[in-house]
Design a protein around this motif. Structure first.
Motif, PDB file in Angstrom:
ATOM      1  N   LEU A  69      28.850  44.744  34.798  1.00 10.96           N
ATOM      2  CA  LEU A  69      29.591  45.337  33.865  1.00 10.96           C
ATOM      3  C   LEU A  69      30.196  46.701  33.554  1.00 10.96           C
ATOM      4  O   LEU A  69      31.361  46.875  32.913  1.00 10.96           O
ATOM      5  CB  LEU A  69      28.231  46.540  32.533  1.00 10.96           C
ATOM      6  CG  LEU A  69      27.579  45.030  31.700  1.00 10.96           C
ATOM      7  CD1 LEU A  69      26.175  45.848  31.889  1.00 10.96           C
ATOM      8  CD2 LEU A  69      28.330  44.398  30.612  1.00 10.96           C
ATOM      9  N   LEU A  70      29.969  47.399  35.035  1.00 11.86           N
ATOM     10  CA  LEU A  70      30.618  47.852  35.315  1.00 11.86           C
ATOM     11  C   LEU A  70      32.290  47.636  36.183  1.00 11.86           C
ATOM     12  O   LEU A  70      33.627  48.004  35.840  1.00 11.86           O
ATOM     13  CB  LEU A  70      30.417  49.015  36.452  1.00 11.86           C
ATOM     14  CG  LEU A  70      29.095  49.742  36.232  1.00 11.86           C
ATOM     15  CD1 LEU A  70      28.731  50.697  37.558  1.00 11.86           C
ATOM     16  CD2 LEU A  70      29.851  50.801  35.859  1.00 11.86           C
ATOM     17  N   ILE A  75      38.276  46.045  35.208  1.00  7.69           N
ATOM     18  CA  ILE A  75      39.066  45.105  35.238  1.00  7.69           C
ATOM     19  C   ILE A  75      40.219  45.386  33.504  1.00  7.69           C
ATOM     20  O   ILE A  75      41.486  45.912  33.828  1.00  7.69           O
ATOM     21  CB  ILE A  75      38.418  43.485  34.698  1.00  7.69           C
ATOM     22  CG1 ILE A  75      37.887  42.919  35.511  1.00  7.69           C
ATOM     23  CG2 ILE A  75      39.486  42.647  33.739  1.00  7.69           C
ATOM     24  CD1 ILE A  75      36.862  41.627  35.415  1.00  7.69           C
ATOM     25  N   CYS A  76      38.593  45.715  32.300  1.00  6.13           N
ATOM     26  CA  CYS A  76      39.567  46.628  31.354  1.00  6.13           C
ATOM     27  C   CYS A  76      40.557  48.146  31.474  1.00  6.13           C
ATOM     28  O   CYS A  76      41.692  48.289  31.266  1.00  6.13           O
ATOM     29  CB  CYS A  76      38.522  47.411  30.481  1.00  6.13           C
ATOM     30  SG  CYS A  76      37.392  46.005  29.282  1.00  6.13           S
ATOM     31  N   LEU A  94      43.288  47.445  41.431  1.00  2.36           N
ATOM     32  CA  LEU A  94      42.181  47.686  41.085  1.00  2.36           C
ATOM     33  C   LEU A  94      41.589  46.447  39.924  1.00  2.36           C
ATOM     34  O   LEU A  94      40.108  45.894  40.149  1.00  2.36           O
ATOM     35  CB  LEU A  94      41.874  48.945  40.241  1.00  2.36           C
ATOM     36  CG  LEU A  94      40.796  48.765  39.643  1.00  2.36           C
ATOM     37  CD1 LEU A  94      39.952  49.171  40.215  1.00  2.36           C
ATOM     38  CD2 LEU A  94      41.256  50.305  38.581  1.00  2.36           C
ATOM     39  N   LEU A  95      42.992  46.097  38.923  1.00  2.00           N
ATOM     40  CA  LEU A  95      42.555  45.188  38.722  1.00  2.00           C
ATOM     41  C   LEU A  95      41.760  43.081  39.640  1.00  2.00           C
ATOM     42  O   LEU A  95      41.441  42.743  39.043  1.00  2.00           O
ATOM     43  CB  LEU A  95      43.600  44.510  37.744  1.00  2.00           C
ATOM     44  CG  LEU A  95      43.761  43.197  36.389  1.00  2.00           C
ATOM     45  CD1 LEU A  95      42.699  43.469  35.640  1.00  2.00           C
ATOM     46  CD2 LEU A  95      45.014  43.055  36.049  1.00  2.00           C
ATOM     47  N   VAL A  96      42.709  43.464  40.400  1.00  2.00           N
ATOM     48  CA  VAL A  96      41.914  41.500  41.189  1.00  2.00           C
ATOM     49  C   VAL A  96      40.922  42.767  42.233  1.00  2.00           C
ATOM     50  O   VAL A  96      40.384  41.105  41.979  1.00  2.00           O
ATOM     51  CB  VAL A  96      43.448  42.336  42.873  1.00  2.00           C
ATOM     52  CG1 VAL A  96      42.888  40.476  43.703  1.00  2.00           C
ATOM     53  CG2 VAL A  96      45.080  41.912  41.744  1.00  2.00           C
ATOM     54  N   GLY A  97      40.503  43.633  42.434  1.00  2.00           N
ATOM     55  CA  GLY A  97      39.480  43.475  43.135  1.00  2.00           C
ATOM     56  C   GLY A  97      38.644  43.534  41.704  1.00  2.00           C
ATOM     57  O   GLY A  97      37.233  42.990  42.354  1.00  2.00           O
TER      58      GLY A  97
END
Length: 187
Positions: A69-70, A75-76, A94-97
């Motif tokens: 969930l985190l 991602i969001c 951050l989005l990729v990770g």
């Protein structure tokens, strides 16, 4: 994943978590580069803690669900921050990770995985072949994480970029590298 690889990954990830925790809690403006904001530090702490849990085999199914969930929240956050003018390359990383993190925690959080877990000597106990993500998706994310590492390494070794910028780049490279290794272990 070879048995010795889990402890080798845990140490650097723990250092990143400690460094980012201090920075996330530090007063604004102290030692913070323009390219690496407090939110990125906080997400590194959350994802790094989940990675340490996976590497140590201590990430139970309920904790894996929380981590999933985190990761979805990250991602969001990364996607929305990238959309805004305030977004930066750090949010793309951050989005990729976070996507990699979601993919790594999915087999641990899935109900099928809970019923058929395999205590592997990989250091990632609880990982099961049931519920593992598609090979193509894993390969694409490992490649994307490799791009993150390759993009951040010059800043790590560049002598004129300042200590804070070099440490920020090092945190990104360590997190992306460790995630890539952990994802590759799913194959």
């Amino acid at each position: 994943m070879p048995v010795l690889l889990a402890p080798l990954l845990t140490g650097p990830v723990a250092l990143v978590v400690a460094y980012c925790l201090v920075r996330a809690l530090a007063p604004a403006g102290r030692g913070r580069s323009d390219r690496h904001r407090r939110d990125i530090d906080a997400w590194h702490v959350v994802m790094g803690a989940a990675m340490i849990g996976m590497l140590s085999g201590g990430l139970s199914r309920p904790l894996a669900v929380v981590a999933l969930l985190l990761a979805g929240g990250a991602i969001c956050w990364g996607a929305l921050s990238t959309e805004r003018r305030s977004g930066s390359a750090a949010h793309v990383r951050l989005l990729v990770g976070a996507t990699a993190m979601a993919l790594m925690t999915l087999p641990l959080a899935a109900p099928a995985a809970a019923a058929s877990t395999v205590a592997a000597p990989s250091g990632m106990s609880g990982m099961s072949r049931a519920g593992t993500p598609s090979v193509l998706l894993v390969v694409l994310l490992v490649a994307a994480l490799g791009v993150v590492v390759a993009a951040r390494l010059p800043a790590v070794v560049r002598s004129g970029s300042g200590a804070v910028n070099r440490l920020d780049a090092c945190c990104d490279a360590v997190m992306a590298g460790a995630m890539a290794v952990m994802l590759a272990a799913l194959l």
